[in-house]
Design an enzyme around this catalytic site. Structure first.
Site, PDB file in Angstrom:
ATOM      1  N   THR A   1       0.842  -1.192   0.000  1.00 32.00           N
ATOM      2  CA  THR A   1       0.000   0.000   0.000  1.00 32.00           C
ATOM      3  C   THR A   1       0.876   1.241   0.000  1.00 32.00           C
ATOM      4  O   THR A   1       1.969   1.211   0.548  1.00 32.00           O
ATOM      5  CB  THR A   1      -0.834  -0.023   1.300  1.00 32.00           C
ATOM      6  OG1 THR A   1      -1.754  -1.077   1.214  1.00 32.00           O
ATOM      7  CG2 THR A   1      -1.549   1.271   1.563  1.00 32.00           C
TER       8      THR A   1
ATOM      9  N   GLY B   1       0.545  -2.813   5.591  1.00 34.77           N
ATOM     10  CA  GLY B   1       0.793  -4.094   6.234  1.00 34.77           C
ATOM     11  C   GLY B   1      -0.405  -5.013   6.084  1.00 34.77           C
ATOM     12  O   GLY B   1      -1.247  -4.808   5.214  1.00 34.77           O
TER      13      GLY B   1
HETATM   14  N1  ASP Z   1      -2.843  -2.920   4.140  1.00 39.65           N
HETATM   15  C1  ASP Z   1      -3.180  -3.379   2.824  1.00 39.65           C
HETATM   16  C2  ASP Z   1      -4.364  -4.286   2.881  1.00 39.65           C
HETATM   17  O1  ASP Z   1      -4.424  -5.121   3.758  1.00 39.65           O
HETATM   18  C3  ASP Z   1      -2.069  -4.116   2.162  1.00 39.65           C
HETATM   19  C4  ASP Z   1      -0.788  -3.379   2.102  1.00 39.65           C
HETATM   20  O2  ASP Z   1      -0.403  -2.640   3.004  1.00 39.65           O
HETATM   21  O3  ASP Z   1      -0.130  -3.552   1.083  1.00 39.65           O
HETATM   22  O4  ASP Z   1      -5.195  -4.201   1.997  1.00 39.65           O
END
Ligand code: ASP
Length: 288
Positions: free
Chosen positions: A151, A203
């Protein structure tokens, strides 16, 4: 007006293979410069966050906008949100497939009553507000060598003392269709209150939601400086396990970040410090 401004961006908590590290640094630097340019010329924290996140959504290195991963059906579903710490307004979209810049649609929602619109409803809102559309395939980029979370996010403090935070993501690779993670949920993937600070996370969404990690971090910032507040949040996360990376700017303009993943691509800049990018907190020797 304090004239002080600061901005920090992240490109996701994960393990970054050697071959992709320079692209992560350069992508974060471009994004932080886009945000810094807005703030330097007296623009708002919300506009700076939008500019920085759009730059990250444009860069196929990152799992947001162009470059998104696909779910178990092989389809792209993006989530994004922004929070304006001056009035605690929030705009978010989730499970959208055809928005070129999900963060900009989230920005358009800031004055609206709903804080989160999903799927067709979000895309209808976007159409009514003149958003840019694209084919779902245009958002998908190959990340075969890059299985981690990534993300993107940004926190900015403007010269008026206002703070905003934003996130944008393609979610987790091969996740269940319709699954929404922490990124568009205030108190989970982001939060901003100009009286306290702003935070943006990356995360494992389910772990971050179960611990309401952005809310815990903001609460810790009420009494602590960013470093200890981040340590506290990461300790809370240990109760459920999972990787995360966190970026913070507090109301005094202190910038900090932390992660329990191998890497967390970050760049920051402020009135007093030029833009610099890092892949691990240990590379960044500043004391905040
Ligand atoms: N936090 C995001 C999710 O769970 C994934 C990421 O941080 O890449 O959708």
């Amino acid at each position: 007006m304090s004239e002080r401004w600061a901005v920090i961006v992240h490109g996701g908590a994960k393990t970054i293979p050697e071959a992709r590290r320079e692209r992560h640094r350069q992508g974060c630097l471009r994004a932080v410069e886009a945000g810094a340019e807005v703030l330097r010329s007296g623009g708002s924290a919300v506009d700076a966050v939008e500019a920085a996140v759009r730059a990250l959504e444009d860069d196929p290195t990152f799992n947001a906008g162009r470059g998104s991963v696909t779910n178990a059906d092989g389809e792209v579903e993006c989530d994004a949100a922004i929070m304006d710490g001056s009035d605690l307004s929030v705009g978010g979209v989730a499970a959208v497939r055809t928005l070129r810049h999900p963060i900009s649609v989230a920005c358009s929602m800031l004055p609206e009553r709903p804080v989160l619109l999903v799927a067709d409803g979000a895309e209808r809102f976007a159409r009514d507000h003149g958003a840019e559309f694209c084919a779902p395939e245009d958002l998908i980029a190959p990340h075969d060598d890059d299985p981690g979370c990534d993300t993107v996010g940004c926190v900015a403090l403007d010269v008026s003392g206002d703070i905003a935070a934003g996130t944008s993501t393609g979610g987790l690779r091969d996740c269940a269709p319709g699954r929404v993670g922490d990124s568009p949920l205030p108190g989970c993937g982001l939060y901003a209150d100009s009286a306290i600070g702003g935070v943006s996370l990356s995360g494992e969404g389910e772990s971050i939601i179960r611990t309401t990690l952005a809310a815990r971090l903001i609460q810790a910032l009420e009494t602590d400086t960013p470093g200890p507040a981040i340590d506290h949040a990461l300790a809370v996360l240990e109760r459920v396990g999972g990787e995360a990376g966190l970026i913070v700017i507090d109301h005094r303009g202190r910038v900090d970040w932390g992660h329990n993943s191998d890497h967390f691509a970050v760049a920051h800049a402020s009135r007093d410090e030029p833009a610099r990018a890092f892949l691990q907190r240990s590379e960044d020797r500043r004391k905040t």
